[in-house]
Write a protein that holds these residues in place. Structure first.
Motif, PDB file in Angstrom:
ATOM      1  N   THR A   1       0.848  -1.180   0.000  1.00  0.00           N
ATOM      2  CA  THR A   1       0.000   0.000   0.000  1.00  0.00           C
ATOM      3  C   THR A   1       0.888   1.236   0.000  1.00  0.00           C
ATOM      4  OG1 THR A   1      -1.935   1.051   1.038  1.00  0.00           O
ATOM      5  CG2 THR A   1      -0.239   0.162   2.519  1.00  0.00           C
ATOM      6  N   THR A   2       0.277   2.406   0.165  1.00  0.00           N
ATOM      7  CA  THR A   2       1.020   3.661   0.086  1.00  0.00           C
ATOM      8  C   THR A   2       0.816   4.492   1.350  1.00  0.00           C
ATOM      9  OG1 THR A   2      -0.848   4.727  -1.039  1.00  0.00           O
ATOM     10  CG2 THR A   2       0.881   3.766  -2.428  1.00  0.00           C
ATOM     11  N   ALA A   3       1.761   5.386   1.614  1.00  0.00           N
ATOM     12  CA  ALA A   3       1.706   6.186   2.831  1.00  0.00           C
ATOM     13  C   ALA A   3       0.591   7.228   2.800  1.00  0.00           C
ATOM     14  CB  ALA A   3       3.044   6.890   3.056  1.00  0.00           C
ATOM     15  N   ASP A   4       0.071   7.555   1.618  1.00  0.00           N
ATOM     16  CA  ASP A   4      -0.988   8.564   1.548  1.00  0.00           C
ATOM     17  C   ASP A   4      -2.391   7.964   1.597  1.00  0.00           C
ATOM     18  OD1 ASP A   4      -1.116   7.433  -0.952  1.00  0.00           O
ATOM     19  OD2 ASP A   4      -0.833   9.310  -2.063  1.00  0.00           O
ATOM     20  N   HIS A   5      -2.482   6.677   1.985  1.00  0.00           N
ATOM     21  CA  HIS A   5      -3.780   6.008   2.102  1.00  0.00           C
ATOM     22  C   HIS A   5      -4.370   6.329   3.483  1.00  0.00           C
ATOM     23  CE1 HIS A   5      -6.958   3.395   1.152  1.00  0.00           C
ATOM     24  NE2 HIS A   5      -6.287   2.503   0.448  1.00  0.00           N
ATOM     25  N   ALA A   6      -4.746   7.596   3.656  1.00  0.00           N
ATOM     26  CA  ALA A   6      -5.103   8.106   4.984  1.00  0.00           C
ATOM     27  C   ALA A   6      -6.313   7.428   5.604  1.00  0.00           C
ATOM     28  CB  ALA A   6      -5.360   9.613   4.899  1.00  0.00           C
ATOM     29  N   LEU A   7      -7.226   6.922   4.773  1.00  0.00           N
ATOM     30  CA  LEU A   7      -8.451   6.318   5.291  1.00  0.00           C
ATOM     31  C   LEU A   7      -8.344   4.803   5.461  1.00  0.00           C
ATOM     32  CD1 LEU A   7     -11.068   8.272   3.114  1.00  0.00           C
ATOM     33  CD2 LEU A   7     -10.392   8.729   5.470  1.00  0.00           C
ATOM     34  N   LEU A   8      -7.169   4.256   5.239  1.00  0.00           N
ATOM     35  CA  LEU A   8      -6.997   2.802   5.249  1.00  0.00           C
ATOM     36  C   LEU A   8      -7.608   2.177   6.506  1.00  0.00           C
ATOM     37  CD1 LEU A   8      -5.764   0.319   3.851  1.00  0.00           C
ATOM     38  CD2 LEU A   8      -3.653   0.763   5.130  1.00  0.00           C
ATOM     39  N   ARG A   9      -8.410   1.136   6.289  1.00  0.00           N
ATOM     40  CA  ARG A   9      -9.061   0.429   7.381  1.00  0.00           C
ATOM     41  C   ARG A   9      -8.619  -1.033   7.379  1.00  0.00           C
ATOM     42  NH1 ARG A   9     -10.237   2.476  11.306  1.00  0.00           N
ATOM     43  NH2 ARG A   9     -11.751   0.847  11.791  1.00  0.00           N
ATOM     44  N   PRO A  10      -8.443  -1.627   8.564  1.00  0.00           N
ATOM     45  CA  PRO A  10      -8.039  -3.040   8.615  1.00  0.00           C
ATOM     46  C   PRO A  10      -9.036  -3.968   7.947  1.00  0.00           C
ATOM     47  CG  PRO A  10      -8.623  -2.203  10.806  1.00  0.00           C
ATOM     48  CD  PRO A  10      -8.516  -1.023   9.898  1.00  0.00           C
ATOM     49  N   GLU A  11     -10.318  -3.607   7.968  1.00  0.00           N
ATOM     50  CA  GLU A  11     -11.317  -4.478   7.331  1.00  0.00           C
ATOM     51  C   GLU A  11     -11.164  -4.516   5.822  1.00  0.00           C
ATOM     52  OE1 GLU A  11     -13.710  -0.836   8.940  1.00  0.00           O
ATOM     53  OE2 GLU A  11     -11.990  -2.062   9.568  1.00  0.00           O
ATOM     54  N   TRP A  12     -10.629  -3.440   5.223  1.00  0.00           N
ATOM     55  CA  TRP A  12     -10.386  -3.489   3.780  1.00  0.00           C
ATOM     56  C   TRP A  12      -9.250  -4.450   3.464  1.00  0.00           C
ATOM     57  CZ3 TRP A  12     -10.052   2.576   3.285  1.00  0.00           C
ATOM     58  CH2 TRP A  12     -11.310   3.123   3.595  1.00  0.00           C
ATOM     59  N   ILE A  13      -8.254  -4.463   4.322  1.00  0.00           N
ATOM     60  CA  ILE A  13      -7.139  -5.397   4.143  1.00  0.00           C
ATOM     61  C   ILE A  13      -7.643  -6.831   4.259  1.00  0.00           C
ATOM     62  CG2 ILE A  13      -4.930  -6.156   5.107  1.00  0.00           C
ATOM     63  CD1 ILE A  13      -4.579  -3.215   6.091  1.00  0.00           C
ATOM     64  N   SER A  14      -8.477  -7.081   5.264  1.00  0.00           N
ATOM     65  CA  SER A  14      -9.057  -8.417   5.436  1.00  0.00           C
ATOM     66  C   SER A  14      -9.918  -8.787   4.240  1.00  0.00           C
ATOM     67  CB  SER A  14      -9.890  -8.466   6.719  1.00  0.00           C
ATOM     68  OG  SER A  14      -9.092  -8.207   7.854  1.00  0.00           O
ATOM     69  N   GLU A  15     -10.629  -7.798   3.689  1.00  0.00           N
ATOM     70  CA  GLU A  15     -11.482  -8.047   2.527  1.00  0.00           C
ATOM     71  C   GLU A  15     -10.646  -8.432   1.309  1.00  0.00           C
ATOM     72  OE1 GLU A  15     -15.431  -5.883   0.899  1.00  0.00           O
ATOM     73  OE2 GLU A  15     -13.655  -4.590   0.953  1.00  0.00           O
ATOM     74  N   LEU A  16      -9.516  -7.774   1.134  1.00  0.00           N
ATOM     75  CA  LEU A  16      -8.636  -8.105   0.015  1.00  0.00           C
ATOM     76  C   LEU A  16      -8.073  -9.504   0.164  1.00  0.00           C
ATOM     77  CD1 LEU A  16      -6.906  -7.496  -2.477  1.00  0.00           C
ATOM     78  CD2 LEU A  16      -5.271  -6.336  -0.968  1.00  0.00           C
ATOM     79  N   ILE A  17      -7.549  -9.811   1.329  1.00  0.00           N
ATOM     80  CA  ILE A  17      -6.922 -11.118   1.535  1.00  0.00           C
ATOM     81  C   ILE A  17      -7.971 -12.228   1.491  1.00  0.00           C
ATOM     82  CG2 ILE A  17      -5.631 -12.533   3.186  1.00  0.00           C
ATOM     83  CD1 ILE A  17      -4.298  -9.896   4.104  1.00  0.00           C
ATOM     84  N   GLY A  18      -9.103 -11.990   2.149  1.00  0.00           N
ATOM     85  CA  GLY A  18     -10.157 -12.999   2.160  1.00  0.00           C
ATOM     86  C   GLY A  18     -10.825 -13.178   0.820  1.00  0.00           C
ATOM     87  N   GLY A  19     -10.847 -12.103   0.009  1.00  0.00           N
ATOM     88  CA  GLY A  19     -11.499 -12.185  -1.289  1.00  0.00           C
ATOM     89  C   GLY A  19     -10.615 -12.693  -2.406  1.00  0.00           C
ATOM     90  N   ALA A  20      -9.325 -12.842  -2.137  1.00  0.00           N
ATOM     91  CA  ALA A  20      -8.407 -13.352  -3.164  1.00  0.00           C
ATOM     92  C   ALA A  20      -8.643 -14.846  -3.372  1.00  0.00           C
ATOM     93  CB  ALA A  20      -6.965 -13.105  -2.739  1.00  0.00           C
ATOM     94  N   PRO A  21      -8.891 -15.288  -4.600  1.00  0.00           N
ATOM     95  CA  PRO A  21      -9.102 -16.713  -4.848  1.00  0.00           C
ATOM     96  C   PRO A  21      -7.913 -17.543  -4.388  1.00  0.00           C
ATOM     97  CG  PRO A  21      -9.728 -15.410  -6.769  1.00  0.00           C
ATOM     98  CD  PRO A  21      -9.037 -14.477  -5.826  1.00  0.00           C
ATOM     99  N   ALA A  22      -8.191 -18.767  -3.952  1.00  0.00           N
ATOM    100  CA  ALA A  22      -7.140 -19.625  -3.404  1.00  0.00           C
ATOM    101  C   ALA A  22      -6.085 -19.990  -4.439  1.00  0.00           C
ATOM    102  CB  ALA A  22      -7.763 -20.886  -2.822  1.00  0.00           C
ATOM    103  N   ASP A  23      -6.427 -19.895  -5.732  1.00  0.00           N
ATOM    104  CA  ASP A  23      -5.465 -20.280  -6.768  1.00  0.00           C
ATOM    105  C   ASP A  23      -4.799 -19.080  -7.443  1.00  0.00           C
ATOM    106  OD1 ASP A  23      -7.660 -19.313  -8.086  1.00  0.00           O
ATOM    107  OD2 ASP A  23      -7.714 -20.900  -9.610  1.00  0.00           O
ATOM    108  N   CYS A  24      -4.992 -17.864  -6.904  1.00  0.00           N
ATOM    109  CA  CYS A  24      -4.380 -16.694  -7.560  1.00  0.00           C
ATOM    110  C   CYS A  24      -2.975 -16.451  -7.009  1.00  0.00           C
ATOM    111  CB  CYS A  24      -5.250 -15.447  -7.380  1.00  0.00           C
ATOM    112  SG  CYS A  24      -5.119 -14.651  -5.768  1.00  0.00           S
ATOM    113  N   ASP A  25      -2.171 -15.782  -7.808  1.00  0.00           N
ATOM    114  CA  ASP A  25      -0.828 -15.390  -7.378  1.00  0.00           C
ATOM    115  C   ASP A  25      -0.825 -13.974  -6.822  1.00  0.00           C
ATOM    116  OD1 ASP A  25       0.576 -17.792  -8.261  1.00  0.00           O
ATOM    117  OD2 ASP A  25       0.080 -17.104 -10.291  1.00  0.00           O
TER     118      ASP A  25
END
Length: 247
Positions: A96-120
């Motif tokens: 991510t980037t340092a200017d992502h001022a609104l970054l929320r932990p739930e968005w990070i969880s959403e990205l990781i949880g939403g990534a298909p198991a077979d994706c790189d």
């Protein structure tokens, strides 16, 4: 989970930072808290145990170390810095980037949880309607695809070592990030025609791009349009400050 925060400065300094009166954008404060502190805090809350900050020697490096993060020097361009971080930490790596001022932990969880198991690798993008609903009047750069207009969220999940191939490709297309047709053109006339006729979806484009470079790429749709809002301009800073003041 390892994480990388891109916090390097532009040659000659960042215009917004200079306007605000600080040396680096990562040091801009909102509510008395610097952008870098906000981002590192969200990453820790999301469960990232090792955080690397890519920055030049100086005050940002000092702050990163005070926050308990590791520091790596920037390379030529963001993609080169990501490659350097991959060498230091391996995968999986969240970027991510340092200017992502609104970054929320739930968005990070959403990205990781939403990534298909077979994706790189997985990329989070937000639809225009969600962004405008969350931040009316916010100006973002949109990419037009068959399934709508999309803006990046500065959140990337490099899940396996094969993701390195995508970062290496990124170094070759970095200059064209706001001209998607030039990127699509690298995949051949058939796909370019599909894009020009408005028949190519974003998910399909990412999948085809990944396949062409030997890495399985996936789209994760942001449920919150604010995930696409970073601090690039004085208007962005004003909008983010107002939102955080009222939250």
């Amino acid at each position: 989970m390892n994480a990388l925060v891109l916090a390097g400065s532009r040659p000659g300094g960042d215009p917004l930072a200079l306007e605000v009166g600080v040396t680096h954008k990562a040091l801009i404060e909102i509510g008395g808290v610097s952008l870098l502190t906000r981002v590192v805090g969200a990453l820790r809350e999301a469960g990232c145990t090792r955080i690397l900050v890519c920055c030049e020697p100086g005050p940002v490096e000092d702050l990163a170390q005070a926050l308990g993060a590791g520091v790596i020097p920037p390379a030529a361009g963001p993609s080169g810095s990501v490659l350097r971080a991959l060498e230091a930490s391996g995968t999986p790596l969240l970027v991510t980037t340092a200017d992502h001022a609104l970054l929320r932990p739930e968005w990070i969880s959403e990205l990781i949880g939403g990534a298909p198991a077979d994706c790189d690798l997985a990329v989070m993008m937000a639809e225009r309607a969600r962004i405008e609903a969350a931040m009316p009047g916010s100006r973002r750069t949109y990419l037009r695809f068959a399934d709508g207009h999309w803006s990046g969220c500065n959140l990337f999940y490099l899940r396996t070592p094969a993701a390195r191939a995508a970062v290496e490709e990124w170094t070759r297309v970095e200059a064209d990030r706001k001209r998607p047709w030039k990127i699509v053109a690298r995949l051949g006339p058939g796909l370019l025609l599909s894009y020009a006729l408005g028949r190519l979806s974003l998910a399909e484009g990412l999948a085809r791009l990944g396949k062409s470079i030997g890495a399985r790429a996936a789209l994760v749709r942001a449920s919150d349009g604010r995930a696409a809002v970073d601090v690039d301009t004085p208007r962005d800073l004003e909008d983010v400050r107002e939102l955080l003041d009222n939250s």
